[in-house]
Design a protein around this motif. Structure first.
Motif, PDB file in Angstrom:
ATOM      1  N   PRO A  91       0.811  -1.233   0.000  1.00 40.41           N
ATOM      2  CA  PRO A  91       0.000   0.000   0.000  1.00 40.41           C
ATOM      3  C   PRO A  91       0.840   1.276   0.000  1.00 40.41           C
ATOM      4  N   GLU A  92       2.008   1.225   0.635  1.00 41.28           N
ATOM      5  CA  GLU A  92       2.830   2.441   0.706  1.00 41.28           C
ATOM      6  C   GLU A  92       3.298   2.879  -0.687  1.00 41.28           C
ATOM      7  N   SER A  93       3.879   1.938  -1.452  1.00 41.86           N
ATOM      8  CA  SER A  93       4.324   2.286  -2.797  1.00 41.86           C
ATOM      9  C   SER A  93       3.135   2.578  -3.717  1.00 41.86           C
ATOM     10  N   CYS A  94       1.993   1.971  -3.450  1.00 42.29           N
ATOM     11  CA  CYS A  94       0.808   2.239  -4.259  1.00 42.29           C
ATOM     12  C   CYS A  94       0.337   3.677  -4.069  1.00 42.29           C
ATOM     13  N   ARG A  95       0.307   4.148  -2.828  1.00 39.59           N
ATOM     14  CA  ARG A  95      -0.096   5.537  -2.579  1.00 39.59           C
ATOM     15  C   ARG A  95       0.923   6.517  -3.154  1.00 39.59           C
ATOM     16  N   THR A  96       2.222   6.187  -2.982  1.00 33.16           N
ATOM     17  CA  THR A  96       3.249   7.089  -3.509  1.00 33.16           C
ATOM     18  C   THR A  96       3.212   7.143  -5.033  1.00 33.16           C
ATOM     19  N   LEU A 134       0.632   6.660  -6.909  1.00 30.57           N
ATOM     20  CA  LEU A 134      -0.611   7.261  -7.399  1.00 30.57           C
ATOM     21  C   LEU A 134      -0.583   8.781  -7.257  1.00 30.57           C
ATOM     22  N   PHE A 135      -0.133   9.267  -6.111  1.00 32.10           N
ATOM     23  CA  PHE A 135      -0.175  10.706  -5.860  1.00 32.10           C
ATOM     24  C   PHE A 135       1.146  11.408  -6.162  1.00 32.10           C
ATOM     25  N   CYS A 136       2.274  10.747  -5.984  1.00 30.62           N
ATOM     26  CA  CYS A 136       3.591  11.346  -6.253  1.00 30.62           C
ATOM     27  C   CYS A 136       4.448  10.345  -7.032  1.00 30.62           C
ATOM     28  N   PRO A 137       4.119  10.073  -8.285  1.00 28.40           N
ATOM     29  CA  PRO A 137       4.922   9.093  -9.036  1.00 28.40           C
ATOM     30  C   PRO A 137       6.356   9.547  -9.268  1.00 28.40           C
ATOM     31  N   CYS A 138       6.594  10.860  -9.276  1.00 25.62           N
ATOM     32  CA  CYS A 138       7.961  11.340  -9.467  1.00 25.62           C
ATOM     33  C   CYS A 138       8.857  10.934  -8.299  1.00 25.62           C
ATOM     34  N   VAL A 139       8.316  10.928  -7.082  1.00 21.22           N
ATOM     35  CA  VAL A 139       9.094  10.524  -5.907  1.00 21.22           C
ATOM     36  C   VAL A 139       9.418   9.033  -5.974  1.00 21.22           C
ATOM     37  N   LEU A 140       8.443   8.232  -6.342  1.00 24.25           N
ATOM     38  CA  LEU A 140       8.680   6.789  -6.454  1.00 24.25           C
ATOM     39  C   LEU A 140       9.680   6.479  -7.563  1.00 24.25           C
ATOM     40  N   TYR A 141       9.590   7.213  -8.658  1.00 25.12           N
ATOM     41  CA  TYR A 141      10.543   7.008  -9.754  1.00 25.12           C
ATOM     42  C   TYR A 141      11.963   7.373  -9.318  1.00 25.12           C
ATOM     43  N   CYS A 178      13.632  12.627  -9.922  1.00 19.69           N
ATOM     44  CA  CYS A 178      12.315  13.075  -9.450  1.00 19.69           C
ATOM     45  C   CYS A 178      11.926  14.381 -10.137  1.00 19.69           C
ATOM     46  N   VAL A 179      12.858  15.325 -10.213  1.00 20.65           N
ATOM     47  CA  VAL A 179      12.564  16.603 -10.866  1.00 20.65           C
ATOM     48  C   VAL A 179      12.315  16.403 -12.367  1.00 20.65           C
ATOM     49  N   CYS A 180      13.130  15.567 -13.011  1.00 13.66           N
ATOM     50  CA  CYS A 180      12.928  15.300 -14.443  1.00 13.66           C
ATOM     51  C   CYS A 180      11.562  14.681 -14.715  1.00 13.66           C
ATOM     52  N   HIS A 181      11.167  13.734 -13.864  1.00  9.95           N
ATOM     53  CA  HIS A 181       9.854  13.088 -14.032  1.00  9.95           C
ATOM     54  C   HIS A 181       8.735  14.093 -13.800  1.00  9.95           C
ATOM     55  N   ALA A 182       8.886  14.960 -12.803  1.00  5.59           N
ATOM     56  CA  ALA A 182       7.839  15.946 -12.516  1.00  5.59           C
ATOM     57  C   ALA A 182       7.671  16.941 -13.660  1.00  5.59           C
ATOM     58  N   VAL A 183       8.776  17.356 -14.264  1.00  4.26           N
ATOM     59  CA  VAL A 183       8.695  18.324 -15.362  1.00  4.26           C
ATOM     60  C   VAL A 183       8.117  17.677 -16.615  1.00  4.26           C
ATOM     61  N   CYS A 184       8.596  16.481 -16.943  1.00  8.34           N
ATOM     62  CA  CYS A 184       8.194  15.848 -18.215  1.00  8.34           C
ATOM     63  C   CYS A 184       6.812  15.216 -18.139  1.00  8.34           C
ATOM     64  N   CYS A 230       5.088   2.803 -21.461  1.00  7.58           N
ATOM     65  CA  CYS A 230       4.256   3.671 -22.285  1.00  7.58           C
ATOM     66  C   CYS A 230       2.767   3.436 -22.034  1.00  7.58           C
ATOM     67  N   CYS A 231       2.388   2.210 -21.729  1.00  8.63           N
ATOM     68  CA  CYS A 231       0.974   1.881 -21.546  1.00  8.63           C
ATOM     69  C   CYS A 231       0.576   1.788 -20.078  1.00  8.63           C
ATOM     70  N   LEU A 232       1.440   1.297 -19.225  1.00  6.02           N
ATOM     71  CA  LEU A 232       1.120   1.088 -17.797  1.00  6.02           C
ATOM     72  C   LEU A 232       2.233   1.683 -16.936  1.00  6.02           C
ATOM     73  N   HIS A 233       2.431   2.977 -17.061  1.00  4.16           N
ATOM     74  CA  HIS A 233       3.582   3.612 -16.413  1.00  4.16           C
ATOM     75  C   HIS A 233       3.484   3.526 -14.892  1.00  4.16           C
ATOM     76  N   TRP A 234       2.336   3.855 -14.319  1.00  2.00           N
ATOM     77  CA  TRP A 234       2.207   3.881 -12.861  1.00  2.00           C
ATOM     78  C   TRP A 234       2.275   2.463 -12.281  1.00  2.00           C
ATOM     79  N   CYS A 235       1.675   1.529 -12.931  1.00  2.00           N
ATOM     80  CA  CYS A 235       1.750   0.133 -12.462  1.00  2.00           C
ATOM     81  C   CYS A 235       3.180  -0.401 -12.562  1.00  2.00           C
ATOM     82  N   ALA A 236       3.907  -0.003 -13.603  1.00  2.00           N
ATOM     83  CA  ALA A 236       5.290  -0.459 -13.762  1.00  2.00           C
ATOM     84  C   ALA A 236       6.183   0.105 -12.668  1.00  2.00           C
ATOM     85  N   LEU A 237       5.971   1.369 -12.294  1.00  2.00           N
ATOM     86  CA  LEU A 237       6.773   1.957 -11.212  1.00  2.00           C
ATOM     87  C   LEU A 237       6.553   1.207  -9.904  1.00  2.00           C
ATOM     88  N   CYS A 238       5.306   0.904  -9.585  1.00  2.00           N
ATOM     89  CA  CYS A 238       5.022   0.171  -8.347  1.00  2.00           C
ATOM     90  C   CYS A 238       5.597  -1.239  -8.389  1.00  2.00           C
TER      91      CYS A 238
END
Length: 245
Positions: free
Chosen positions: A72-77, A79-86, A103-109, A175-183
């Motif tokens: 759940p911890e990585s799931c919340r991070t 979902l709401f802050c993927p740049c931090v998890l990346y 993190c900054v590169c992910h947030a900008v792009c 490209c298709c499941l970016h958030w799921c891949a990060l988790c």
């Protein structure tokens, strides 16, 4: 004559031909690097492996791509802050890179591109249609570029743990499941680190408490008294004084 005219196989050394070099103490005891010995070998049979050899990627991922609820911890991070998890994932694989830079590169792009897409869709009636098409094409291209870059990191993680391409190619997953891949990548590194800690740690049980019975105490006291009697006799013999006649 033929033998005398033939060139001699021996070379006459003269002083001016071979200059004397100064040798510092310990210079001849330096280690020698032999490139032929620096080769990759198999850990099981110790056979020399070719330079282009890559271990087979046949290991399964410990969790599935849609198993975000298992952590759940990585799931919340994610979902709401993927740049931090990346950023944390990049830092775990490449220790020389701090997590703030990716993190900054992910947030900008990624997050910046999503914000621009939302603004474009919100004010689509006030923006020229051709300008809207150009913005959408640029965002689509930037999204695929971010997916390819994130996929290269996923590929590096797969090489490290010999993982399969699941559920598809690493770039297509991002490209298709970016958030799921990060988790999934975060859970994979977390599971491998926990397994390494469990295998490296050893547990030692304390020795059992030993108690003496009354009979053992009696035997110990009798043995100590018997061992002390010859020492007392010795001391008595040592106390004797010789008197001259």
């Amino acid at each position: 004559m033929a033998e005398g005219s033939a060139a001699s196989r021996y070379v006459k050394l003269r002083k001016e031909q071979a200059p004397v070099e100064d040798i510092t103490p310990g210079e001849l005891n330096q280690p020698i690097d032999v490139p032929q010995l620096n080769v990759r070998k198999c850990h099981e049979c110790m056979q020399v492996l070719p330079e282009t050899y890559e271990p087979p990627s046949d290991e399964n991922w410990t969790t599935g791509i849609f198993a975000c609820a298992e952590d759940p911890e990585s799931c919340r991070t994610g979902l709401f802050c993927p740049c931090v998890l990346y950023g944390r994932n990049i830092e775990a694989v490449r220790e020389e890179i701090p997590w703030t830079q990716p993190c900054v590169c992910h947030a900008v792009c990624v997050e910046g591109g999503m914000a621009l897409a939302a603004v474009t869709a919100l004010f689509s009636g006030y923006i020229d249609p051709q300008t809207t098409v150009v913005i959408c094409e640029g965002l689509f291209f930037a999204w695929w570029m971010c997916g390819i870059y994130s996929g290269l990191f996923r590929q590096e993680l797969q090489k490290k743990y010999h993982l399969k391409n699941a559920p598809c190619d690493h770039c297509m997953v991002h490209c298709c499941l970016h958030w799921c891949a990060l988790c999934q990548e975060h859970r994979e590194m977390k599971n491998h680190l926990s397994d390494a800690d469990a295998s490296s740690s050893t547990t030692m049980d304390p020795p059992p408490v030993q108690a003496m019975n009354t009979e053992e105490r009696k035997d110990a006291s009798s043995s100590s008294s018997s061992s002390s009697s010859p020492s007392s006799a010795k001391s008595q013999h040592n106390d004797l004084e010789m008197v001259p006649l």
